[in-house]
Motif scaffolding. Structure first.
Motif, mmCIF file in Angstrom:
data_model
loop_
_atom_site.group_PDB
_atom_site.id
_atom_site.type_symbol
_atom_site.label_atom_id
_atom_site.label_comp_id
_atom_site.label_asym_id
_atom_site.label_seq_id
_atom_site.Cartn_x
_atom_site.Cartn_y
_atom_site.Cartn_z
ATOM 1 N N MET A 217 0.810 -1.218 0.000
ATOM 2 C CA MET A 217 0.000 0.000 0.000
ATOM 3 C C MET A 217 0.846 1.272 0.000
ATOM 4 N N ASN A 218 2.194 1.122 0.097
ATOM 5 C CA ASN A 218 3.054 2.297 0.187
ATOM 6 C C ASN A 218 2.658 3.177 1.368
ATOM 7 N N SER A 219 2.364 2.552 2.498
ATOM 8 C CA SER A 219 1.885 3.254 3.681
ATOM 9 C C SER A 219 3.033 3.530 4.652
ATOM 10 N N VAL A 220 2.720 4.248 5.741
ATOM 11 C CA VAL A 220 3.707 4.578 6.767
ATOM 12 C C VAL A 220 3.153 4.164 8.125
ATOM 13 N N GLY B 207 -5.254 8.725 2.730
ATOM 14 C CA GLY B 207 -5.665 9.647 3.789
ATOM 15 C C GLY B 207 -6.427 8.964 4.906
ATOM 16 N N ALA B 208 -6.618 7.648 4.832
ATOM 17 C CA ALA B 208 -7.260 6.888 5.900
ATOM 18 C C ALA B 208 -6.214 6.406 6.903
ATOM 19 N N LEU B 209 -6.645 6.222 8.132
ATOM 20 C CA LEU B 209 -5.787 5.719 9.204
ATOM 21 C C LEU B 209 -6.233 4.306 9.549
ATOM 22 N N TRP B 210 -5.288 3.374 9.618
ATOM 23 C CA TRP B 210 -5.589 1.966 9.839
ATOM 24 C C TRP B 210 -4.940 1.494 11.138
ATOM 25 N N PRO C 7 3.598 21.132 -5.437
ATOM 26 C CA PRO C 7 2.312 21.476 -4.831
ATOM 27 C C PRO C 7 2.128 20.837 -3.459
ATOM 28 N N ALA C 8 1.384 21.518 -2.590
ATOM 29 C CA ALA C 8 1.083 20.970 -1.267
ATOM 30 C C ALA C 8 0.210 19.736 -1.407
ATOM 31 N N ARG C 9 0.423 18.780 -0.505
ATOM 32 C CA ARG C 9 -0.361 17.559 -0.482
ATOM 33 C C ARG C 9 -1.023 17.411 0.885
ATOM 34 N N THR D 216 0.051 12.365 1.725
ATOM 35 C CA THR D 216 -0.743 11.384 1.005
ATOM 36 C C THR D 216 -0.511 11.528 -0.496
ATOM 37 N N GLY D 217 -1.054 10.601 -1.251
ATOM 38 C CA GLY D 217 -0.900 10.603 -2.697
ATOM 39 C C GLY D 217 -0.699 9.181 -3.181
ATOM 40 N N LYS D 218 -0.028 8.990 -4.308
ATOM 41 C CA LYS D 218 0.235 7.639 -4.788
ATOM 42 C C LYS D 218 1.070 6.854 -3.797
ATOM 43 N N ARG D 219 1.933 7.565 -3.081
ATOM 44 C CA ARG D 219 2.774 6.934 -2.071
ATOM 45 C C ARG D 219 2.815 7.831 -0.843
ATOM 46 N N ALA D 220 2.613 7.254 0.340
ATOM 47 C CA ALA D 220 2.697 8.032 1.576
ATOM 48 C C ALA D 220 4.159 8.330 1.870
ATOM 49 N N ILE D 221 4.451 9.590 2.222
ATOM 50 C CA ILE D 221 5.825 10.026 2.457
ATOM 51 C C ILE D 221 5.926 10.612 3.858
#
Length: 234
Positions: free
Chosen positions: A1-4, A19-22, A161-163, A205-210
């Protein structure tokens, strides 16, 4: 999921790129500020200005997160609709999808400042809830411990751009807005940055969480709490 993954008061949470929290251990998915029917509310109060496609886009993304995580519980952290009248204007296909998403799982609507929770769309309606030591509410409080909230729609620019972003320290996490038609507040705005310790982090957030440290230059003069955030973020 490319999550953090990040720790919060003994829990290990996952910031998803959507943008969801798991919370894997609790089987709980949390989203904030869906602002469904924003285009309808704008059309009702100011005339047609936005294409009316945000509801399906937002709910399809939520459906994908629920399917990916197999969440047993979903918490919507307030401002789920742009106003209460918007809940009554939700398109029939979106209403059906929402009811399908609720089937077989616990669904909690937290009261927001835009709406008190859509009372005729199933689920439970609460001002706040505590699950496994973490308290979920719409707006951050002055002295949290294990608080998860929304409301501010944080965003941050690292390059370009801001994310939309999560912001967290050792005591609290503020979620980004999940809705397709939502704006945001800079995570460095003193109103928002001042809620966190000097050592705080953002997850874009976006295609990959950074993951990125959050600059401390906009802290309030009174100074932040000491977070005690340790481990991989120490």
């Amino acid at each position: 999921m490319n999550s953090v993954d990040f720790p919060l008061c003994g829990a290990m949470l996952t910031a998803l790129p959507s943008g969801a929290l798991w919370d894997r251990s609790a089987g709980l998915l949390c989203v904030s500020d869906l602002h469904l029917c924003r285009s309808e509310r704008v059309a009702r109060t100011a005339g047609p200005m936005l294409p009316p496609y945000e509801n399906r886009a937002t709910l399809d993304r939520l459906a994908a997160d629920i399917e990916a995580t197999k969440a047993h519980s979903v918490i919507c952290l307030g401002d789920s609709f742009d106003d209460l009248a918007g809940a009554e204007a939700l398109e029939e296909d979106c209403r059906t999808l929402l009811l399908q998403l609720q089937a077989g799982r616990r669904w909690i609507w937290i009261e927001g400042n835009h709406d008190p929770g859509p009372v005729d769309l199933g689920g439970s309606h609460l001002a706040e809830i505590t699950v496994d030591g973490l308290t979920y509410r719409h707006i951050a409080t002055a002295d949290p411990q294990g608080e998860i909230s929304g409301h501010y729609h944080p965003k941050l620019s690292l390059a370009g751009p801001a994310r939309r972003c999560f912001v967290f320290d050792g005591a609290r996490c503020i979620l980004p807005a999940y809705g397709a038609y939502t704006g945001g507040m800079s995570a460095l705005d003193p109103t928002l940055r001042g809620l966190f310790d000097a050592r705080a982090y953002a997850v874009l957030t976006g295609k990959r969480a950074i993951l990125s440290p959050l600059p401390a230059s906009s802290l309030r003069r009174s100074g932040p709490r000491r977070s005690g955030l340790a481990g991989k973020f120490g």
